[in-house]
Design a protein around this motif. Structure first.
Motif: not given
Length: 281
Positions: A138-143, A148-151, A167-170, A181-189
């Motif tokens: 909530w409110p707007n992310d896909v994990y 995080k995979l999508s915002g 607006g969608i980013g995937i 580096q700071e995103l690699q632990a919190t985001a994924i593709a």
């Protein structure tokens, strides 16, 4: 049917600047043709590079063009925005888009719209073979796998508040091994999870078709939508902190209520949060 909306409503693709570095083409003319033939989108406003697809949607709404659902699509977004002051990082291979359409939804339904868009993204990616279950933060992310995979960023164009700019980013084929580096632990593709790339146009068509189906459900199949939000809620039973802008709410998340608000159990009772940013969970 015009697929590109330019100053003279003619060209489908913007010609790259002579000073711009050569980029791999992610969307061919045939791919762009498929989008209007295989989805409810009536026009595609395509840009090899743009600062923000949501900003472009605001511009189109301000100019009162066009009437039908418009997809603003880019291969490279240089100034993508998230909620508040957040920015969206996307390397080549990501899906970056904004859908501009008239949904007829009142503003009070925006929390539900955001969750419904997230639900559509989850379902579309699972249909494409992505690992399940995808979850909604909530409110707007896909994990996926707690990263995080999508915002999603939904805005009401100031010039035409009857319409929504979704607006969608995937992260699809933009491997996070190339991310800061700071995103690699919190985001994924998707490509990192599945171990292979995905056809971007196929993913986009799946997302648009699920999005149409789910947006049409708001107001007529609300019980089903609420069940789906709650089943996928990443935050349920977690201790969370929500920044409401003027104050912070902390406590145990008790899920999502019927209006799309995040319900927090605090020492003084249950508090629904209709907007805000989850800063700790």
């Amino acid at each position: 049917m015009h697929r590109g909306i330019k100053s003279q409503d003619a060209a489908l693709r913007e010609a790259p600047s002579r000073e711009s570095p050569r980029r791999d083409v992610l969307f061919s003319d045939a791919d762009l043709d498929r989008l209007t033939k295989s989805t409810f989108v009536e026009r595609v406003d395509f840009h090899p590079a743009i600062d923000s697809t949501n900003r472009r949607a605001q511009e189109l709404a301000r100019n009162r063009l066009p009437a039908g659902p418009v997809l603003i699509l880019t291969e490279s977004q240089t100034a993508g925005r998230g909620r508040g002051a957040n920015h969206w990082w996307a390397d080549s291979g990501a899906l970056t888009l904004t859908l501009l359409l008239d949904t007829g939804l009142p503003q009070r339904r925006l929390p539900q719209a955001s969750l419904t868009v997230g639900l559509a993204v989850c379902e579309a990616l699972e249909e494409m073979g992505a690992p399940s279950p995808m979850q909604l933060k909530w409110p707007n992310d896909v994990y996926c796998r707690r990263r995080k995979l999508s915002g999603i960023l939904i805005e009401l164009p100031t010039a035409d508040p009857r319409r929504l700019a979704i607006g969608i980013g995937i992260n699809v084929n933009n491997s996070l091994s190339r991310a800061p580096q700071e995103l690699q632990a919190t985001a994924i593709a998707l490509c990192d999870v599945a171990g292979h790339p995905f056809p971007l146009t196929d993913v986009l068509i799946a997302v648009l078709n699920r999005l149409q189906h789910r947006l049409e459900s708001i107001g007529c199949r609300d019980d089903e939508l609420r069940t789906m939000w709650r089943e996928r809620c990443l935050l349920t039973n977690r201790t969370v902190q929500v920044d409401l802008g003027t104050r912070t709410v902390s406590g145990r998340c008790r899920g999502i209520n019927d209006e799309g608000a995040l319900v927090i159990e605090t020492p003084t009772g249950l508090e629904p949060c209709y907007a805000g940013t989850v800063t700790l969970f």
